[in-house]
Design a protein around this motif. Structure first.
Motif, PDB file in Angstrom:
ATOM      1  N   ALA A 105      56.500  23.914  40.531  1.00 47.20           N
ATOM      2  CA  ALA A 105      55.648  24.916  40.016  1.00 47.20           C
ATOM      3  C   ALA A 105      55.688  26.190  40.724  1.00 47.20           C
ATOM      4  O   ALA A 105      55.119  26.105  41.940  1.00 47.20           O
ATOM      5  CB  ALA A 105      54.443  24.483  39.741  1.00 47.20           C
ATOM      6  N   VAL A 106      56.330  27.219  40.348  1.00 49.38           N
ATOM      7  CA  VAL A 106      56.415  28.570  41.295  1.00 49.38           C
ATOM      8  C   VAL A 106      55.383  29.389  40.920  1.00 49.38           C
ATOM      9  O   VAL A 106      54.914  29.721  39.924  1.00 49.38           O
ATOM     10  CB  VAL A 106      57.943  28.984  41.035  1.00 49.38           C
ATOM     11  CG1 VAL A 106      57.977  29.665  39.473  1.00 49.38           C
ATOM     12  CG2 VAL A 106      58.082  30.121  41.931  1.00 49.38           C
ATOM     13  N   ALA A 107      54.723  30.086  42.181  1.00 48.27           N
ATOM     14  CA  ALA A 107      53.956  31.112  41.842  1.00 48.27           C
ATOM     15  C   ALA A 107      54.736  32.531  41.654  1.00 48.27           C
ATOM     16  O   ALA A 107      55.669  32.601  42.097  1.00 48.27           O
ATOM     17  CB  ALA A 107      53.138  31.104  43.265  1.00 48.27           C
ATOM     18  N   PRO A 108      53.917  33.344  40.725  1.00 53.34           N
ATOM     19  CA  PRO A 108      54.610  34.690  40.659  1.00 53.34           C
ATOM     20  C   PRO A 108      54.489  35.666  41.773  1.00 53.34           C
ATOM     21  O   PRO A 108      53.358  35.665  42.384  1.00 53.34           O
ATOM     22  CB  PRO A 108      53.355  35.242  39.542  1.00 53.34           C
ATOM     23  CG  PRO A 108      52.196  34.693  39.851  1.00 53.34           C
ATOM     24  CD  PRO A 108      52.584  32.863  40.173  1.00 53.34           C
ATOM     25  N   PRO A 109      55.411  36.219  41.898  1.00 51.57           N
ATOM     26  CA  PRO A 109      55.649  37.217  43.061  1.00 51.57           C
ATOM     27  C   PRO A 109      54.756  38.213  43.181  1.00 51.57           C
ATOM     28  O   PRO A 109      53.896  38.646  41.736  1.00 51.57           O
ATOM     29  CB  PRO A 109      57.012  37.547  43.173  1.00 51.57           C
ATOM     30  CG  PRO A 109      57.341  37.494  41.441  1.00 51.57           C
ATOM     31  CD  PRO A 109      56.894  36.560  41.063  1.00 51.57           C
ATOM     32  N   ALA A 162      57.596  28.369  35.627  1.00 53.30           N
ATOM     33  CA  ALA A 162      56.036  28.978  35.499  1.00 53.30           C
ATOM     34  C   ALA A 162      55.101  28.103  34.627  1.00 53.30           C
ATOM     35  O   ALA A 162      55.665  28.044  33.541  1.00 53.30           O
ATOM     36  CB  ALA A 162      56.585  30.301  35.164  1.00 53.30           C
ATOM     37  N   VAL A 163      54.323  27.901  35.259  1.00 56.95           N
ATOM     38  CA  VAL A 163      53.368  27.051  34.561  1.00 56.95           C
ATOM     39  C   VAL A 163      52.010  27.867  34.489  1.00 56.95           C
ATOM     40  O   VAL A 163      51.209  28.327  35.169  1.00 56.95           O
ATOM     41  CB  VAL A 163      52.756  25.660  35.501  1.00 56.95           C
ATOM     42  CG1 VAL A 163      51.964  24.938  34.734  1.00 56.95           C
ATOM     43  CG2 VAL A 163      53.929  24.963  35.775  1.00 56.95           C
ATOM     44  N   ILE A 164      51.727  27.962  32.970  1.00 55.79           N
ATOM     45  CA  ILE A 164      50.600  28.959  32.431  1.00 55.79           C
ATOM     46  C   ILE A 164      49.392  27.828  31.933  1.00 55.79           C
ATOM     47  O   ILE A 164      49.898  27.109  30.981  1.00 55.79           O
ATOM     48  CB  ILE A 164      51.236  29.968  31.569  1.00 55.79           C
ATOM     49  CG1 ILE A 164      51.882  30.883  32.051  1.00 55.79           C
ATOM     50  CG2 ILE A 164      49.696  30.869  31.219  1.00 55.79           C
ATOM     51  CD1 ILE A 164      53.243  30.539  31.967  1.00 55.79           C
ATOM     52  N   THR A 165      48.137  27.903  31.997  1.00 54.99           N
ATOM     53  CA  THR A 165      47.460  26.814  31.438  1.00 54.99           C
ATOM     54  C   THR A 165      46.052  27.401  31.038  1.00 54.99           C
ATOM     55  O   THR A 165      45.791  28.477  31.588  1.00 54.99           O
ATOM     56  CB  THR A 165      47.007  25.602  32.503  1.00 54.99           C
ATOM     57  OG1 THR A 165      46.366  24.662  31.889  1.00 54.99           O
ATOM     58  CG2 THR A 165      46.496  26.246  33.619  1.00 54.99           C
ATOM     59  N   ILE A 207      46.013  38.084  37.455  1.00 55.97           N
ATOM     60  CA  ILE A 207      46.259  36.773  37.592  1.00 55.97           C
ATOM     61  C   ILE A 207      46.299  36.716  39.220  1.00 55.97           C
ATOM     62  O   ILE A 207      46.651  37.827  39.900  1.00 55.97           O
ATOM     63  CB  ILE A 207      47.605  36.360  37.028  1.00 55.97           C
ATOM     64  CG1 ILE A 207      48.761  37.338  37.504  1.00 55.97           C
ATOM     65  CG2 ILE A 207      47.250  36.233  35.564  1.00 55.97           C
ATOM     66  CD1 ILE A 207      50.263  36.750  36.924  1.00 55.97           C
ATOM     67  N   ARG A 208      46.491  35.353  39.766  1.00 54.71           N
ATOM     68  CA  ARG A 208      46.605  35.083  41.135  1.00 54.71           C
ATOM     69  C   ARG A 208      47.900  34.393  41.479  1.00 54.71           C
ATOM     70  O   ARG A 208      48.521  33.987  40.459  1.00 54.71           O
ATOM     71  CB  ARG A 208      45.337  34.108  41.816  1.00 54.71           C
ATOM     72  CG  ARG A 208      44.039  34.863  41.419  1.00 54.71           C
ATOM     73  CD  ARG A 208      43.045  33.805  41.982  1.00 54.71           C
ATOM     74  NE  ARG A 208      42.826  32.709  41.362  1.00 54.71           N
ATOM     75  CZ  ARG A 208      42.481  31.572  41.567  1.00 54.71           C
ATOM     76  NH1 ARG A 208      41.596  31.370  42.901  1.00 54.71           N
ATOM     77  NH2 ARG A 208      42.309  30.381  40.828  1.00 54.71           N
ATOM     78  N   GLN A 209      48.307  34.527  42.701  1.00 54.77           N
ATOM     79  CA  GLN A 209      49.592  34.028  43.144  1.00 54.77           C
ATOM     80  C   GLN A 209      49.429  32.546  43.645  1.00 54.77           C
ATOM     81  O   GLN A 209      49.601  32.255  44.912  1.00 54.77           O
ATOM     82  CB  GLN A 209      50.131  34.862  44.351  1.00 54.77           C
ATOM     83  CG  GLN A 209      51.611  34.778  44.822  1.00 54.77           C
ATOM     84  CD  GLN A 209      52.179  35.548  45.542  1.00 54.77           C
ATOM     85  OE1 GLN A 209      51.164  36.451  46.583  1.00 54.77           O
ATOM     86  NE2 GLN A 209      53.408  36.048  45.773  1.00 54.77           N
ATOM     87  N   THR A 210      49.327  31.830  42.514  1.00 55.04           N
ATOM     88  CA  THR A 210      49.175  30.411  42.691  1.00 55.04           C
ATOM     89  C   THR A 210      50.366  29.626  41.883  1.00 55.04           C
ATOM     90  O   THR A 210      50.910  30.300  40.920  1.00 55.04           O
ATOM     91  CB  THR A 210      47.680  29.808  42.300  1.00 55.04           C
ATOM     92  OG1 THR A 210      47.585  30.449  40.863  1.00 55.04           O
ATOM     93  CG2 THR A 210      46.679  30.529  43.280  1.00 55.04           C
ATOM     94  N   PRO A 211      50.464  28.550  42.236  1.00 56.28           N
ATOM     95  CA  PRO A 211      51.586  27.723  41.443  1.00 56.28           C
ATOM     96  C   PRO A 211      51.212  27.574  40.127  1.00 56.28           C
ATOM     97  O   PRO A 211      52.211  27.347  39.225  1.00 56.28           O
ATOM     98  CB  PRO A 211      51.820  26.283  42.205  1.00 56.28           C
ATOM     99  CG  PRO A 211      51.244  26.751  43.788  1.00 56.28           C
ATOM    100  CD  PRO A 211      50.212  27.643  43.458  1.00 56.28           C
ATOM    101  N   VAL A 212      49.996  27.756  39.657  1.00 57.37           N
ATOM    102  CA  VAL A 212      49.709  27.528  38.296  1.00 57.37           C
ATOM    103  C   VAL A 212      48.795  28.670  37.899  1.00 57.37           C
ATOM    104  O   VAL A 212      47.977  29.001  38.699  1.00 57.37           O
ATOM    105  CB  VAL A 212      48.807  26.093  37.880  1.00 57.37           C
ATOM    106  CG1 VAL A 212      48.319  26.168  36.658  1.00 57.37           C
ATOM    107  CG2 VAL A 212      49.930  24.837  38.116  1.00 57.37           C
ATOM    108  N   ILE A 213      49.262  29.476  36.748  1.00 56.88           N
ATOM    109  CA  ILE A 213      48.470  30.722  36.214  1.00 56.88           C
ATOM    110  C   ILE A 213      47.335  30.250  35.338  1.00 56.88           C
ATOM    111  O   ILE A 213      47.840  29.710  34.402  1.00 56.88           O
ATOM    112  CB  ILE A 213      49.559  31.562  35.710  1.00 56.88           C
ATOM    113  CG1 ILE A 213      50.761  31.983  36.508  1.00 56.88           C
ATOM    114  CG2 ILE A 213      48.638  32.765  35.254  1.00 56.88           C
ATOM    115  CD1 ILE A 213      51.633  32.790  35.970  1.00 56.88           C
TER     116      ILE A 213
END
Length: 716
Positions: free
Chosen positions: A355-359, A332-335, A373-379
């Motif tokens: 890099a996994v998107a949140p469900p 899980a990538v948070i930036t 937040i959005r369902q993308t590989p990077v939050i």
């Protein structure tokens, strides 16, 4: 009366001896500086200066026949004048006088001697002999030698800097829980200075020099027992005394002290002693990887990651994967910086991470808590969340099961506002769920204050995207469970020669004795071509002098009649004589042409550094062009054999890829276990063994080509 290993008195004596050795090596209360100079411009003046500067509370005995005092400390004219039982001696004199100094130290009861002097094994044949003589003398006298050609060692907590390394000139040494053992003296200081600039603190630093007596393994073993050391870093050029090192690594694993290694020599130019494809493909560096995995060592590829990974290894040691998994690790990538995130995600992808998107369910959950937040590989939280919301997001992610690790990426705020970029991370890991999955940070700008703040709170933080990805990849390498318990010995079949190459029929008999199915075959001669193998067949030359038969014109496939066989025999005899005129030909072998789903290579090699290894890889004559293999220390369990099967990409063709026919992977796993048992032959006389190819079918596996090389036995 001779004591057994179970004798409690013997165990107590051994334990006492080890404690005495450990104390003299790592925590000496008294140090003799033999050859200490009163000229402060010389290297030999440094140890006394360093120990005074860094507050060593023990007793220092400078030995110099030309001085009465050095830096206000009484100097002693010779070793014989010293009081008895000084803990540790540091020798800084010309190599010609070192042997006499060792004799004198032994008379005074000094049990551990570090030798800075050079001119030994690193200096050619004469130096090699001088080092051998020195070791003989030390063993005879019962003293232990670190070095020679060692730049020294240091106890950072006590200020016991028994070293000439200029890095210890720094005003303040940061004490901590990281121990360093280095086969390069200069790199010991370089690592310390680089890490100290980041706020990392050390317990001990040791340069092993030529490693003539005290080995990396013994030092590591001492650090396992050292209360001040929690993580141990190794800077290695090679391996020596592997048995001792292996025992120390197992003790470190049992004690929960992570060992992290950086080893030179990854760019393999080939092993000149190897005659098999196995040796050419899986050289010493691959064997080193297998060794590290077998003993739980975290191997990094980047020098900076060697110390940057220490907090990750220490805090989350219990979360290292215990088994192979077909699916890549999910991060899980948070930036708070889009560009910075891209650099890390790109490097993670190169190392097999996702890099996994949140469900959707988690997105709804966070929305209910006030954060969209959005369902993308990077939050991406750039300008979208307060520090409180950032902390809440991290805390919630730590409790989920949709990711295996959390990566926090900070932009410019890390440089100027640590309270916004770093404090939420620290608060999140401080919660009850803070150790539920690994959490690391990458700071995009140069942000020393934030890096040090994270380090102080044992959160792994990285300066570059490459070292961040390298550290995560190293951490997630699954541990390997070694074969344990007594195993039945393995015997070579009767009739095998005492050493050297076996012929293919002899090699086939070895594999058959291990329980591996081998192709049906029969021996023929040009003048006697009769056989009982059904056509079509393969014809091969049989000679202990020709391991790779294809290059010598010694293989013919698709022979479908007696007439074709007779012609092939005559042609092959001429070709082999042309290519290998000196080879002794035992005859020719007719083999049944077997069907298969895929062909693999199954090999065994006694690696000169780490010992017996087993390899599975894509097979055939092109195997070396694009290596696809898995390697382990031998022998292996069936569970490890299955891990190896999954690691070889080519096996996907028999494991359900695009609905292709499945192969008999159970039989393949049993064959891997079987060949690995060559390690159990008394004194391990097999240096290399290989089945290439091994045909995998729907109902089993079969060896269709075999190579075995035995160690040459000296009769002197």
């Amino acid at each position: 009366m001779m004591m057994t290993h179970d004798d409690p008195n013997q165990r107590s004596a051994c334990s006492s001896t080890r404690r005495t050795f450990n104390r003299a090596l790592l925590n000496p209360a008294s140090v003799a500086l033999i050859g200490a100079s009163s000229n402060q411009k010389k290297n030999t003046a440094r140890p006394l200066h360093f120990m005074q500067k860094h507050g060593f509370a023990g007793t220092i005995y400078p030995v110099n026949p030309s001085a009465t005092h050095i830096n206000g400390v009484k100097a002693w004219g010779n070793i014989d004048q010293l009081p008895d039982n000084v803990d540790h001696a540091f020798v800084m004199i010309d190599s010609a006088g070192v042997a006499d100094v060792v004799e004198q130290c032994a008379r005074k009861g000094i049990g551990v001697i570090t030798i800075y002097s050079d001119g030994f094994a690193e200096a050619g044949d004469e130096g090699i002999q001088r080092q051998r003589d020195l070791c003989v003398t030390a063993r005879r006298l019962g003293v232990r030698v670190l070095g020679p050609n060692s730049i020294g060692l240091a106890n950072v907590h006590s200020g016991g800097v028994i070293s000439v390394n200029a890095a210890f000139e720094m005003d303040n040494l940061t004490a901590g829980d990281i121990g360093i053992i280095s086969q390069s003296g200069s790199m010991m200081g370089s690592l310390m200075s680089r890490a100290a600039a980041r706020g990392f603190g050390f317990s001990h630093l040791v340069s092993v020099g030529n490693e003539s007596d005290i080995s990396v393994g013994e030092i590591l073993d001492a650090m396992v027992d050292d209360d001040a050391t929690r993580v141990i870093l190794l800077f290695l050029e090679t391996l020596r005394d592997v048995d001792t090192l292996s025992g120390a690594l197992e003790r470190a694993r049992s004690a929960g002290k992570p060992v992290i290694a950086y080893k030179l020599g990854r760019s393999e130019q080939g092993d000149a002693l190897s005659q098999s494809h196995t040796g050419a493909i899986a050289g010493n560096d691959a064997a080193m990887d297998a060794y590290f995995r077998a003993h739980g060592v975290i191997r990094v590829n980047m020098l900076e990651a060697l110390f940057e990974i220490a907090p990750l290894a220490a805090r989350y040691a219990h979360l290292r994967p215990q088994a192979w998994c077909d699916t890549p690790a999910r991060v899980a990538v948070i930036t708070t910086t889009g560009g910075g995130a891209a650099t890390v995600v790109d490097n993670l992808g190169l190392r097999g991470f996702v890099a996994v998107a949140p469900p959707a369910q988690f997105i709804s959950h966070m929305a209910s808590r006030g954060l969209n937040i959005r369902q993308t590989p990077v939050i991406d939280l750039t300008l979208a969340a307060s520090s409180e919301q950032y902390q809440d997001l991290l805390t919630e992610i730590m409790q989920t099961d949709w990711c295996d690790a959390v990566l926090c990426i900070a932009g410019s705020s890390a440089q100027f506002h640590p309270q916004y970029a770093v404090q939420p991370i620290l608060n999140a890991v401080a919660t009850e769920h803070g150790n539920s999955k690994p959490l690391v940070a990458f700071l995009s700008p140069e942000a020393q204050a934030s890096l040090q703040l994270l380090q102080k709170n044992t959160v792994a933080a990285f300066r570059t995207p490459e070292s961040c990805a390298d550290a995560l990849a190293a951490f997630f390498v699954p541990l390997v469970k070694r074969q344990t318990g007594p195993l039945p010995p393995v015997m070579l079949p009767d009739g095998c020669p005492a050493g050297g190459n076996l012929s293919e029929p002899e090699a086939m008999s070895v594999f058959a004795a291990l329980g591996i199915d081998v192709v049906a075959s029969a021996m023929v001669q040009p003048h006697a071509p009769d056989h009982s193998i059904n056509y079509p067949v393969v014809l091969k030359v049989v000679s202990r002098d020709i391991l790779h038969k294809t290059e010598a014109g010694g293989v013919k496939v698709g022979i479908d009649s007696d007439e074709s066989l007779a012609a092939a025999l005559n042609t092959m005899a001429d070709q082999v004589k042309t290519h290998c005129p000196q080879a002794v030909i035992d005859g020719y072998m007719v083999q049944k042409m077997e069907g298969r789903l895929i062909e693999l290579m199954l090999g065994y090699r006694h690696d000169p550094l780490v010992g017996p290894t087993v390899m599975l890889g894509a097979g055939g004559i092109t195997a070396e062009l694009k290596p696809d293999f898995s390697l382990r220390l031998a022998p292996v369990t069936e569970q490890v054999a299955w891990q190896m099967i999954h690691e070889v990409k080519h096996t996907q063709l028999i494991r359900g890829y695009r609905h292709l026919p499945p192969g008999d992977c159970n039989a393949l796993a049993r064959a891997i276990v079987a060949i690995s048992r060559l390690a159990l032959i008394d004194s391990q006389p097999v240096t290399e063994a290989e089945i290439n190819p091994l045909f995998v079918r729907a109902d089993g596996v079969v060896a269709v080509d075999a190579v075995v090389r035995l160690r040459e036995i000296s009769h002197l």
